[in-house]
Design a protein around this motif. Structure first.
Motif, PDB file in Angstrom:
ATOM      1  N   ALA A  48      -1.666   0.169  -9.899  1.00 26.50           N
ATOM      2  CA  ALA A  48      -1.875  -0.335  -8.535  1.00 26.50           C
ATOM      3  C   ALA A  48      -0.719   0.056  -7.622  1.00 26.50           C
ATOM      4  N   ILE A  49       0.491   0.024  -8.139  1.00 26.13           N
ATOM      5  CA  ILE A  49       1.659   0.433  -7.342  1.00 26.13           C
ATOM      6  C   ILE A  49       1.562   1.914  -6.997  1.00 26.13           C
ATOM      7  N   HIS A  50       1.196   2.716  -7.981  1.00 31.57           N
ATOM      8  CA  HIS A  50       1.117   4.161  -7.751  1.00 31.57           C
ATOM      9  C   HIS A  50      -0.033   4.549  -6.826  1.00 31.57           C
ATOM     10  N   ALA A  51      -0.988   3.655  -6.653  1.00 29.60           N
ATOM     11  CA  ALA A  51      -2.132   3.950  -5.783  1.00 29.60           C
ATOM     12  C   ALA A  51      -1.786   3.772  -4.307  1.00 29.60           C
ATOM     13  N   LEU A  52      -0.649   3.165  -4.008  1.00 31.35           N
ATOM     14  CA  LEU A  52      -0.272   2.929  -2.618  1.00 31.35           C
ATOM     15  C   LEU A  52       0.038   4.249  -1.917  1.00 31.35           C
ATOM     16  N   ARG A  53      -0.377   4.350  -0.667  1.00 32.75           N
ATOM     17  CA  ARG A  53      -0.121   5.549   0.126  1.00 32.75           C
ATOM     18  C   ARG A  53       0.540   5.139   1.438  1.00 32.75           C
ATOM     19  N   PRO A  54       1.838   4.917   1.428  1.00 34.66           N
ATOM     20  CA  PRO A  54       2.513   4.438   2.639  1.00 34.66           C
ATOM     21  C   PRO A  54       2.521   5.487   3.737  1.00 34.66           C
TER      22      PRO A  54
END
Length: 317
Positions: A136-142
């Motif tokens: 879930a953390i790696h799925a973030l696209r800031p």
């Protein structure tokens, strides 16, 4: 203000700074040192309201730490970014990254329920939860990427443990002599491991454990997902045995995580992270002993690291 031990005492300038961040009528009633970190002093503050209620905040202070301001600025940015994403993190209250107002660089945030769980019991249930949380953390696209990752270990700085498998370590060191494999960037925690994940562990016979928080975002970076996977894998291998380091990588894939397509790329990151631990076994293992894992002596952890490096060089990836 009361405190539970000498380590919990909040320095005067810092206490005054904290007071300026509170709501009208609130004051700091007490402080308690939270143990387990390597580089920072962490204190849980009890805040009293005028009406008699209380709440808790957490104060992180870096004393004589190089680049502390960078780390606290990264953490503040990460907490702001992660608010509302579903990743359970503290709410940022205030940050003084340069120590302009406090004696030392400091960050104030809300307190989360739960605690790190470092024991062997229940590990089989926790590993998939750790893996899903990391996916879930790696799925973030800031919209704004954090700084690029760094790795400090080199082939020349590795410290081979006494009695280690010389052949396996020589082969592992050769792996990191080459250039880093190309990769697709991801939003990284960069220090994701069981000590930085909070769990709510219910009594036996009830629902299983759940993650209530992910903390310590001072090394947030942009880079290959394999870096975070490898770091958590090494921690699990040293805490619980080499087989759990290998298992976490599998669990990450089962949770939908994507690692390097080339087996040699996956091996590179796992080996690099494991070898990095060789330089600081004492520093890493001390908080584990303080948390109750007295059997994890420096020597014992060195032996587990040797077994893990050997397993990496023998195992298919």
């Amino acid at each position: 203000m009361t405190n539970h031990d000498e380590a919990a005492v909040v320095r005067p300038l810092t206490l005054a700074w904290v007071g300026r961040q509170l709501e009208a009528g609130e004051r700091v009633l007490g402080a308690e040192a939270l143990h387990g970190g390597i580089t920072a002093e962490i204190r849980r503050l009890t805040i009293g309201a005028r009406g008699g209620g209380t709440r808790e905040l957490v104060l992180r202070t870096f004393v004589d730490v190089e680049d502390a301001g960078d780390g606290l600025s990264r953490e503040a940015g990460a907490l702001a970014l992660l608010a509302g994403t579903g990743v359970p993190v503290p709410v940022l209250v205030a940050v003084d990254p340069t120590g302009a107002h406090c004696e030392y660089p400091s960050l104030l945030m809300t307190h989360l329920a739960g605690r790190p769980v470092l024991g062997d019991e229940g590990l089989e249930a926790r590993v998939p939860l750790l893996a899903r949380q990391l996916v879930a953390i790696h799925a973030l696209r800031p919209a704004e990427r954090p700084p690029g990752y760094t790795t400090l270990t080199t082939a020349d700085t590795v410290v081979i443990p006494k009695g280690a498998d010389a052949g396996a370590w020589a082969a592992a060191i050769d792996v990191i002599r080459g250039p880093a494999p190309s990769c697709e960037g991801r939003f990284l925690h960069r220090d994701f491991h069981p000590g930085n994940v909070l769990f709510d562990v219910p009594p036996p016979g009830t629902a299983g454990p759940r993650i209530t928080g992910v903390v310590d975002w001072t090394a947030t970076s942009w880079g290959p997902a394999d870096l975070d996977v490898a770091h958590c894998s090494t921690n699990l291998a040293l805490l619980h045995g080499p087989e759990w380091g290998l298992r976490f990588s599998e669990a990450y894939g089962e949770a939908g995580g994507v690692q390097a397509a080339d087996p040699s790329g996956r091996l590179y990151w796992r080996v690099r992270d494991a070898l990095a631990f060789s330089e600081e076994v004492h520093l890493v293992s001390q908080p584990w002993r303080e948390a109750g894992r007295a059997e994890l002596t420096t020597r014992f952890v060195e032996e587990r690291l040797d077994a893990y490096v050997t397993a990496l060089m023998d195992a298919p990836v």
